[in-house]
Design an enzyme around this catalytic site. Structure first.
Site, mmCIF file in Angstrom:
data_model
loop_
_atom_site.group_PDB
_atom_site.id
_atom_site.type_symbol
_atom_site.label_atom_id
_atom_site.label_comp_id
_atom_site.label_asym_id
_atom_site.label_seq_id
_atom_site.Cartn_x
_atom_site.Cartn_y
_atom_site.Cartn_z
ATOM 1 C CB SER A 66 12.405 -1.607 4.447
ATOM 2 O OG SER A 66 12.874 -1.925 3.157
ATOM 3 C CE LYS A 69 16.865 -2.079 3.942
ATOM 4 N NZ LYS A 69 15.539 -2.232 3.318
ATOM 5 C CB SER A 126 15.186 2.065 3.245
ATOM 6 O OG SER A 126 14.597 0.815 3.529
ATOM 7 C CE LYS A 228 14.464 1.314 7.087
ATOM 8 N NZ LYS A 228 13.538 1.690 5.981
#
Length: 388
Positions: A66, A69, A126, A228
């Site tokens: 992720s 992202k 997320s 993140k």
């Protein structure tokens, strides 16, 4: 620092010893080896200077999960900045977005959700569904959005990155590196600072479901303000984090750790090492005159030379007085000169290591002088060069 008055002329080379306090040059600062980090790859970067403090396998291509992202959010932020979309725009949720597996914001097919809520869903929760919805809204389809992602990666210099989706779900040719992801984080922080506070938000509630930010360092370290997390079985536990203490910021990336707790601990070790032993210094300000240069054949005899962007260095704490800077100008500068014309280079070094090597530019314009001024300057220049 009063850089202007500190330059001394040596032919066309100007040398600045940044011992501006009048004290003797300090002895070399002693710094221990970086800590051992339990991860497949990692990197610690200072985002203004771009200096790498520590790294291991930082260019190894690995699944980013992720962390992908971050690019999805970056492109949305670019679209916002350029006025093509707005936070208040309502995004229709497709069946494809609604059915996307993995972590979710819990948007519902057939409804409309604002760009702002979806962006929070991507960054804080997320949400894979939110990521696909934004991708379709920006580019028409997720596949078209992926093409934009890869073009943007190349523009940012992410040479070892290839995206196949907007979410980070496993795919054979979906990869990135710790170094590339640090560069992406650097762009997020530097390019769109007005949106960066989203990365520090600890919770987001959508559809009456409250979810926490998976970056546990937001609760443990007040200086951490992003960015993140990522996790798949293939990628392991990954984290890109950034923290700012006083005037210094660091970006830390770790990939392939064994647990969510491990990624937080390893990032914390990296950040603590960076802040303990290094600091960021702004050496030159945008528009600051570094030197006045002689111009031949112009309406003026002098022009200001400097930088059009701020210049930072990352150095061991307490070593500012050991910096040495040189500005190497063209030996003969002739009018006409336009603002922004390159007239030489500035180099800043520490213990023989070059930290800055950038062009110096004309800060003022000097139009060509009249006929007699050009003739007179040509005569003077002939004798100056004759006796040098």
């Amino acid at each position: 620092m009063a850089l202007n008055s500190a330059f001394r002329t040596l032919s066309v080379v100007f040398v600045l010893m940044l011992a501006l306090t009048g004290k003797a040059m300090s002895q070399s600062v002693l710094i221990p080896s970086p800590p051992q980090i339990a991860g497949s790859s990692y990197v610690l970067m200072e985002p203004k200077s771009g200096r790498i403090i520590m790294e291991e396998n930082s260019h190894e291509r690995l699944p980013p999960a992720s962390l992908t992202k971050m690019m999805t959010a970056y492109i949305v932020e670019r679209e916002l900045d350029e006025g093509r979309i707005a936070m208040s725009d309502m995004v229709p949720i497709s069946v494809h977005a609604w059915k996307t597996e993995g972590s979710r914001t819990f948007v519902r097919e057939g409804t409309q959700v604002s760009v702002e809520d979806l962006l929070r869903g991507v960054i804080i929760q997320s949400g894979n569904d939110a990521s696909v919805a934004l991708a379709e809204f920006v580019a028409g389809s997720e596949d078209a959005f992926v093409d934009i992602m890869n073009q943007q990666a190349q523009l940012l210099g992410m040479k070892d990155t290839n995206f196949e989706n907007a979410t980070g779900l496993p795919s054979p040719d979906h990869f990135s590196t710790a170094y590339d992801l640090a560069m992406l984080a650097q762009a997020i922080i530097n390019d769109y600072p007005e949106n960066y506070p989203l990365y520090a938000e600890k919770h987001f509630t959508y559809n009456n479901i409250r979810q926490p930010n998976r970056n546990s360092l937001l609760w443990r370290d007040d200086s951490v303000d992003g960015l993140k997390t990522g996790h798949t079985e293939e990628a392991g536990y990954c984290l890109v984090a950034s923290a700012k203490r006083n005037d210094t910021r660091f970006i830390a990336v770790v990939m392939g750790t064994s647990s969510s707790e491990a990624r937080a601990q390893e990032i914390q070790k990296m950040l603590n090492y960076g802040f303990r032993y290094y600091e960021s210094e702004r050496l030159f300000r945008s528009g600051q005159e570094l030197i006045e240069a002689r111009v031949w054949g112009g309406q003026a005899d002098q022009l200001s030379v400097g930088m059009t962007e701020d210049v930072y260095v990352t150095i061991p704490r307490g070593s500012r007085n050991d910096l040495e800077s040189t500005v190497d100008l063209d030996s003969v500068i002739k009018a006409p000169i336009k603002v922004g014309d390159e007239l030489g280079r500035v180099k800043v070094s520490y213990n023989g290591e070059v930290l800055v090597d950038q062009p110096v530019l004309a800060l003022t314009e000097v139009p060509e002088g009249g006929f007699f001024k050009r003739i007179w300057d040509a005569i003077k220049l002939f004798f100056v060069q004759l006796f040098q």
